[in-house]
Design a protein around this motif. Structure first.
Motif, PDB file in Angstrom:
ATOM      1  N   LYS A   1       0.846  -1.183   0.000  1.00  0.00           N
ATOM      2  CA  LYS A   1       0.000   0.000   0.000  1.00  0.00           C
ATOM      3  C   LYS A   1       0.889   1.243   0.000  1.00  0.00           C
ATOM      4  O   LYS A   1       1.891   1.290   0.698  1.00  0.00           O
ATOM      5  N   GLU A   2       0.471   2.244  -0.739  1.00  0.00           N
ATOM      6  CA  GLU A   2       1.241   3.483  -0.832  1.00  0.00           C
ATOM      7  C   GLU A   2       1.139   4.284   0.465  1.00  0.00           C
ATOM      8  O   GLU A   2       0.047   4.494   0.984  1.00  0.00           O
ATOM      9  N   VAL A   3       2.277   4.698   0.967  1.00  0.00           N
ATOM     10  CA  VAL A   3       2.326   5.471   2.203  1.00  0.00           C
ATOM     11  C   VAL A   3       1.824   6.890   1.966  1.00  0.00           C
ATOM     12  O   VAL A   3       1.049   7.414   2.752  1.00  0.00           O
ATOM     13  N   SER A   4       2.290   7.518   0.886  1.00  0.00           N
ATOM     14  CA  SER A   4       1.951   8.903   0.635  1.00  0.00           C
ATOM     15  C   SER A   4       2.074   9.230  -0.845  1.00  0.00           C
ATOM     16  O   SER A   4       3.170   9.192  -1.401  1.00  0.00           O
ATOM     17  N   PRO A   5       0.966   9.631  -1.458  1.00  0.00           N
ATOM     18  CA  PRO A   5       1.055  10.038  -2.857  1.00  0.00           C
ATOM     19  C   PRO A   5       1.888  11.315  -3.018  1.00  0.00           C
ATOM     20  O   PRO A   5       2.537  11.514  -4.039  1.00  0.00           O
ATOM     21  N   VAL A   6       1.895  12.130  -2.014  1.00  0.00           N
ATOM     22  CA  VAL A   6       2.670  13.371  -2.067  1.00  0.00           C
ATOM     23  C   VAL A   6       4.164  13.068  -2.044  1.00  0.00           C
ATOM     24  O   VAL A   6       4.936  13.602  -2.847  1.00  0.00           O
ATOM     25  N   ALA A  36       9.234   8.321  10.213  1.00  0.00           N
ATOM     26  CA  ALA A  36       9.886   7.294   9.385  1.00  0.00           C
ATOM     27  C   ALA A  36       9.741   5.911  10.021  1.00  0.00           C
ATOM     28  O   ALA A  36       9.431   4.923   9.337  1.00  0.00           O
ATOM     29  N   GLU A  37       9.938   5.831  11.335  1.00  0.00           N
ATOM     30  CA  GLU A  37       9.799   4.531  12.010  1.00  0.00           C
ATOM     31  C   GLU A  37       8.368   4.013  11.903  1.00  0.00           C
ATOM     32  O   GLU A  37       8.140   2.830  11.671  1.00  0.00           O
ATOM     33  N   MET A  38       7.414   4.921  12.042  1.00  0.00           N
ATOM     34  CA  MET A  38       6.013   4.521  11.939  1.00  0.00           C
ATOM     35  C   MET A  38       5.721   3.980  10.535  1.00  0.00           C
ATOM     36  O   MET A  38       5.057   2.948  10.379  1.00  0.00           O
ATOM     37  N   VAL A  39       6.239   4.640   9.510  1.00  0.00           N
ATOM     38  CA  VAL A  39       6.012   4.212   8.135  1.00  0.00           C
ATOM     39  C   VAL A  39       6.647   2.847   7.887  1.00  0.00           C
ATOM     40  O   VAL A  39       6.040   1.972   7.269  1.00  0.00           O
ATOM     41  N   TYR A  40       7.859   2.643   8.393  1.00  0.00           N
ATOM     42  CA  TYR A  40       8.573   1.392   8.121  1.00  0.00           C
ATOM     43  C   TYR A  40       8.126   0.223   8.989  1.00  0.00           C
ATOM     44  O   TYR A  40       8.155  -0.917   8.553  1.00  0.00           O
ATOM     45  N   THR A  41       7.716   0.502  10.233  1.00  0.00           N
ATOM     46  CA  THR A  41       7.363  -0.595  11.132  1.00  0.00           C
ATOM     47  C   THR A  41       5.868  -0.708  11.394  1.00  0.00           C
ATOM     48  O   THR A  41       5.408  -1.721  11.924  1.00  0.00           O
ATOM     49  N   GLN A  74      -0.482  13.558   2.962  1.00  0.00           N
ATOM     50  CA  GLN A  74      -1.673  12.746   2.676  1.00  0.00           C
ATOM     51  C   GLN A  74      -1.491  11.270   3.019  1.00  0.00           C
ATOM     52  O   GLN A  74      -1.883  10.381   2.273  1.00  0.00           O
ATOM     53  N   SER A  75      -0.916  11.031   4.182  1.00  0.00           N
ATOM     54  CA  SER A  75      -0.781   9.667   4.714  1.00  0.00           C
ATOM     55  C   SER A  75      -1.964   9.429   5.646  1.00  0.00           C
ATOM     56  O   SER A  75      -1.832   9.415   6.870  1.00  0.00           O
ATOM     57  N   ASN A  76      -3.130   9.272   5.052  1.00  0.00           N
ATOM     58  CA  ASN A  76      -4.376   9.268   5.822  1.00  0.00           C
ATOM     59  C   ASN A  76      -4.487   8.139   6.839  1.00  0.00           C
ATOM     60  O   ASN A  76      -4.948   8.346   7.953  1.00  0.00           O
TER      61      ASN A  76
END
Length: 159
Positions: A1-6, A36-41, A74-76
């Motif tokens: 899933k895409e983290v952020s289109p922006v 960054a940690e939240m996005v990766y983990t 836009q990381s909803n």
């Protein structure tokens, strides 16, 4: 899933961010690391340099920074995750700051939580009536406290 289109657009474009693979931000290093940690983990970091001893989650300031990044980029789904972490942290000492952020980012759950505790924030009604709150916070509190007296001076007509 895409983290952020922006973020994807920034890093794959021919703009500076894309050609240099660098994104400049004004948020603190703790905030960017936590994002960054939240996005990766998929989880928030366990500690934060600005936390008080014994806490296990990032500080409210760091959470607010992450929340802002989520909205800007836009990381909803991550914004909803951070929003849920902010809800139990609403208290008198950060009420105004959190209500401002809730309104800015149209966060209905955070706004509702702030308004739930508004009557328990000591001196808030007096500050409201004196016009000492930001316009955003005052507008949100109007239905609880009525109209503030600040800025409501009536004109006198001389005859």
């Amino acid at each position: 899933k895409e983290v952020s289109p922006v973020l994807r657009a920034m890093l794959t474009s021919q703009l500076k961010e894309g050609t240099e693979s660098v994104i400049n931000v004004t948020e603190s290093a703790d905030t960017v690391r936590a994002f960054a940690e939240m996005v990766y983990t998929g989880a928030l970091p366990v500690t934060d340099a600005s936390d008080e001893v014994g806490t296990t989650e990032p500080s409210v300031d760091t959470l607010l920074g992450i929340f802002g990044l989520c909205h800007r980029w836009q990381s909803n789904s991550f914004a909803e995750f951070v929003e849920a972490k902010l809800l139990p942290k609403v208290e008198a000492s950060n009420f105004e700051q959190l209500l401002e952020v809730a309104v800015l980012h149209n966060s209905v759950p955070l706004r509702h939580r702030c308004l739930q505790i508004a009557n328990n924030v000591q001196g808030l009604d007096e500050r409201f009536r004196k016009g000492e709150l930001s316009a955003t916070v005052a507008a949100e509190l109007r239905h609880l406290f009525g109209n503030s007296t600040a800025g409501n001076k009536k004109r006198r007509t001389l005859m």
